[in-house]
Design a protein around this motif. Structure first.
Motif, mmCIF file in Angstrom:
data_model
loop_
_atom_site.group_PDB
_atom_site.id
_atom_site.type_symbol
_atom_site.label_atom_id
_atom_site.label_comp_id
_atom_site.label_asym_id
_atom_site.label_seq_id
_atom_site.Cartn_x
_atom_site.Cartn_y
_atom_site.Cartn_z
ATOM 1 N N TYR A 124 84.330 38.440 50.853
ATOM 2 C CA TYR A 124 85.188 38.831 49.732
ATOM 3 C C TYR A 124 86.242 37.759 49.461
ATOM 4 C CZ TYR A 124 88.088 41.880 46.804
ATOM 5 O OH TYR A 124 88.791 42.433 45.758
ATOM 6 N N ALA A 125 86.816 37.204 50.520
ATOM 7 C CA ALA A 125 87.838 36.168 50.368
ATOM 8 C C ALA A 125 87.242 34.869 49.828
ATOM 9 C CB ALA A 125 88.524 35.919 51.708
ATOM 10 N N GLU A 126 86.062 34.518 50.317
ATOM 11 C CA GLU A 126 85.400 33.291 49.866
ATOM 12 C C GLU A 126 85.098 33.335 48.372
ATOM 13 O OE1 GLU A 126 81.758 30.940 51.818
ATOM 14 O OE2 GLU A 126 81.124 32.624 50.557
ATOM 15 N N HIS A 127 84.578 34.472 47.921
ATOM 16 C CA HIS A 127 84.343 34.755 46.494
ATOM 17 C C HIS A 127 83.443 33.704 45.824
ATOM 18 C CE1 HIS A 127 85.400 37.499 43.280
ATOM 19 N NE2 HIS A 127 85.436 36.477 42.450
ATOM 20 N N LYS A 128 82.411 33.276 46.552
ATOM 21 C CA LYS A 128 81.466 32.322 45.983
ATOM 22 C C LYS A 128 80.028 32.839 46.026
ATOM 23 C CE LYS A 128 84.070 28.114 47.127
ATOM 24 N NZ LYS A 128 84.052 26.850 47.921
ATOM 25 N N ARG A 129 79.766 33.683 46.998
ATOM 26 C CA ARG A 129 78.412 34.195 47.190
ATOM 27 C C ARG A 129 78.443 35.711 47.313
ATOM 28 N NH1 ARG A 129 76.852 30.964 52.386
ATOM 29 N NH2 ARG A 129 79.084 31.302 52.735
ATOM 30 N N SER A 130 77.266 36.305 47.399
ATOM 31 C CA SER A 130 77.181 37.764 47.488
ATOM 32 C C SER A 130 75.929 38.142 48.267
ATOM 33 C CB SER A 130 77.149 38.389 46.090
ATOM 34 O OG SER A 130 76.058 37.885 45.329
ATOM 35 N N LEU A 131 75.848 39.428 48.614
ATOM 36 C CA LEU A 131 74.699 39.949 49.346
ATOM 37 C C LEU A 131 74.162 41.171 48.625
ATOM 38 C CD1 LEU A 131 72.876 40.040 51.904
ATOM 39 C CD2 LEU A 131 74.630 41.480 52.966
ATOM 40 N N LEU A 132 72.859 41.176 48.368
ATOM 41 C CA LEU A 132 72.178 42.329 47.779
ATOM 42 C C LEU A 132 71.250 42.936 48.816
ATOM 43 C CD1 LEU A 132 71.290 44.201 45.473
ATOM 44 C CD2 LEU A 132 69.637 42.443 44.786
ATOM 45 N N ILE A 133 71.426 44.238 49.055
ATOM 46 C CA ILE A 133 70.588 44.981 49.984
ATOM 47 C C ILE A 133 69.798 46.009 49.183
ATOM 48 C CG2 ILE A 133 70.564 46.534 51.965
ATOM 49 C CD1 ILE A 133 73.280 45.238 52.770
ATOM 50 N N VAL A 134 68.485 45.939 49.252
ATOM 51 C CA VAL A 134 67.601 46.859 48.542
ATOM 52 C C VAL A 134 67.022 47.849 49.542
ATOM 53 C CG1 VAL A 134 65.449 47.071 47.243
ATOM 54 C CG2 VAL A 134 67.029 45.179 46.756
ATOM 55 N N LEU A 135 67.159 49.142 49.245
ATOM 56 C CA LEU A 135 66.592 50.185 50.085
ATOM 57 C C LEU A 135 65.557 50.990 49.298
ATOM 58 C CD1 LEU A 135 69.654 51.682 52.006
ATOM 59 C CD2 LEU A 135 67.974 50.053 52.849
ATOM 60 N N GLN A 136 64.361 51.068 49.843
ATOM 61 C CA GLN A 136 63.293 51.880 49.264
ATOM 62 C C GLN A 136 62.716 52.765 50.354
ATOM 63 O OE1 GLN A 136 63.199 50.599 45.178
ATOM 64 N NE2 GLN A 136 61.975 52.181 46.166
ATOM 65 N N ALA A 137 62.215 53.921 49.973
ATOM 66 C CA ALA A 137 61.609 54.838 50.940
ATOM 67 C C ALA A 137 60.889 55.943 50.194
ATOM 68 C CB ALA A 137 62.675 55.435 51.865
ATOM 69 N N MET A 138 60.018 56.625 50.898
ATOM 70 C CA MET A 138 59.463 57.867 50.390
ATOM 71 C C MET A 138 60.576 58.905 50.361
ATOM 72 S SD MET A 138 56.220 57.280 49.793
ATOM 73 C CE MET A 138 55.421 58.901 49.764
ATOM 74 N N ASP A 139 60.380 59.996 49.644
ATOM 75 C CA ASP A 139 61.370 61.074 49.625
ATOM 76 C C ASP A 139 61.666 61.530 51.047
ATOM 77 O OD1 ASP A 139 61.547 61.168 46.799
ATOM 78 O OD2 ASP A 139 59.701 62.361 46.707
ATOM 79 N N ASN A 143 59.990 68.883 42.899
ATOM 80 C CA ASN A 143 59.169 67.749 42.479
ATOM 81 C C ASN A 143 58.759 66.879 43.657
ATOM 82 O OD1 ASN A 143 59.025 68.259 39.684
ATOM 83 N ND2 ASN A 143 61.079 67.407 39.390
ATOM 84 N N ASP A 144 59.552 66.927 44.765
ATOM 85 C CA ASP A 144 59.186 66.150 45.945
ATOM 86 C C ASP A 144 57.824 66.575 46.488
ATOM 87 O OD1 ASP A 144 61.585 64.863 45.690
ATOM 88 O OD2 ASP A 144 62.579 65.910 47.348
ATOM 89 N N LEU A 145 57.497 67.856 46.339
ATOM 90 C CA LEU A 145 56.202 68.339 46.814
ATOM 91 C C LEU A 145 55.068 67.786 45.952
ATOM 92 C CD1 LEU A 145 57.053 72.068 47.620
ATOM 93 C CD2 LEU A 145 57.048 70.087 49.147
ATOM 94 N N LYS A 146 55.339 67.651 44.657
ATOM 95 C CA LYS A 146 54.332 67.072 43.763
ATOM 96 C C LYS A 146 54.080 65.600 44.123
ATOM 97 C CE LYS A 146 55.624 70.102 39.905
ATOM 98 N NZ LYS A 146 56.153 70.147 38.515
ATOM 99 N N GLU A 147 55.175 64.872 44.380
ATOM 100 C CA GLU A 147 55.030 63.458 44.738
ATOM 101 C C GLU A 147 54.368 63.306 46.110
ATOM 102 O OE1 GLU A 147 55.681 60.826 42.625
ATOM 103 O OE2 GLU A 147 55.854 62.537 41.267
ATOM 104 N N ARG A 148 54.603 64.261 46.992
ATOM 105 C CA ARG A 148 54.010 64.205 48.335
ATOM 106 C C ARG A 148 52.486 64.201 48.272
ATOM 107 N NH1 ARG A 148 54.697 65.311 53.803
ATOM 108 N NH2 ARG A 148 53.264 66.844 54.704
ATOM 109 N N ALA A 149 51.945 64.826 47.243
ATOM 110 C CA ALA A 149 50.488 64.859 47.080
ATOM 111 C C ALA A 149 49.914 63.466 46.834
ATOM 112 C CB ALA A 149 50.112 65.802 45.935
ATOM 113 N N TYR A 150 50.778 62.530 46.419
ATOM 114 C CA TYR A 150 50.337 61.151 46.153
ATOM 115 C C TYR A 150 50.680 60.223 47.323
ATOM 116 C CZ TYR A 150 49.909 62.658 41.256
ATOM 117 O OH TYR A 150 49.562 63.305 40.100
ATOM 118 N N TRP A 151 50.857 60.773 48.507
ATOM 119 C CA TRP A 151 51.324 59.998 49.656
ATOM 120 C C TRP A 151 50.518 58.710 49.852
ATOM 121 C CZ3 TRP A 151 55.345 60.587 53.134
ATOM 122 C CH2 TRP A 151 55.303 59.757 54.268
#
Length: 276
Positions: free
Chosen positions: A60-75, A204-212
């Motif tokens: 934050y102090a440096e204020h030149k770069r950044s970090l992006l964290i992507v989280l994905q998962a099943m329900d 709807n999670d149950l509907k998506e679960r059918a596509y596991w």
């Protein structure tokens, strides 16, 4: 890989031969050889939280770069819990959590990355995507909303988009929280059994679960096409929540330490300042 990967149950996705089915969602090694050993992880997790807080302040102090964290998962995969753990003790002034649900009408009137780019991290910030631009090669593919040609184009667009972010000073880490189908069933049932958690249950999670199986194939393909040393995908065995949290924290801290953010030098002589 741009930094030395710490020893965790996480699997770095490398090459077209990667198979999601080869990753055991119950794996806790090398943290522990049995889930009952999880208490031994607590001191390490607390130390990582402290170190993350220090590194975030420097970023934050440096204020030149950044970090992006992507989280994905099943329900029920544990994205919310993982975010809560990771950001415990971090200064909220330098953090943004962006959640991406079904696109609005306005968002659908633009390209699929339009709403994503607007949430990209500012210099000095850590941004966490709870779901992300990858939804457009996951749910859309599983439900036949895009054809194979469009899906492959989206892979290319995603890679180009992430390269643009990296060219602008953003480090990218992507995590797939890998749970088993049986574990998902347990977590869904727990939401039904506990009145305090009923609000978390979505029919709807149950509907998506059918596509596991279809989702497993879609995730595997996306990670194969969009994992690189500069923007890696990690599969995190996530049936055991404590091991999931520890693995993510180890990798995030290792990446930030490799970035080695430095505070700016003052434009005055601190020794010459006199406080009366």
């Amino acid at each position: 890989m741009k930094f030395k990967l710490p020893k965790t149950p996480a699997v770095y996705v490398k090459g077209k031969s990667f198979r999601l089915a080869d990753v055991d969602p119950d794996d806790t090694k090398p943290f522990a050889h049995h889930p009952d050993d999880r208490d031994e992880a607590t001191p390490r997790l607390l130390a990582l939280r402290q170190r993350l807080s220090e590194l975030q302040e420097l970023l934050y102090a440096e204020h030149k770069r950044s970090l992006l964290i992507v989280l994905q998962a099943m329900d029920t995969g544990g994205k919310d819990g993982a975010i809560e753990n990771l950001l415990t003790g971090v200064n909220p002034a330098g953090v943004l959590v962006a959640s991406f649900k079904a696109p609005s009408k306005e968002e659908l009137d633009h390209d699929f990355l339009w709403r994503i780019h607007a949430q990209a991290p500012k210099h000095g910030h850590i941004t966490v995507f709870n779901r992300s631009h990858y939804e457009d090669v996951l749910i859309t593919r599983v439900h036949g909303l895009i054809d194979e040609k469009t899906c492959k184009q989206h892979y290319e667009d995603i890679n180009n988009f992430e390269q643009l972010l990296m060219n602008s000073g953003t480090r990218i880490l992507k995590f797939f929280l890998h749970i088993s189908k049986d574990e998902q069933a347990k977590r869904l049932q727990a939401r039904l059994d506990d009145p305090a958690k009923n609000w978390k249950f979505d029919p709807n999670d149950l509907k998506e679960r059918a596509y596991w199986d279809d989702y497993q194939d879609a995730y595997e393909a996306a990670m194969r096409h969009c994992s690189s040393g500069d923007a890696p995908w990690f599969v995190i065995p996530a049936n055991e929540k404590w091991a999931r949290d520890l693995a993510i924290s180890e990798i995030v801290v290792a990446a930030l330490e490799d970035m080695d953010p430095q505070p700016p030098k003052p434009d005055f002589d601190p020794k010459a300042q006199v406080i009366e």
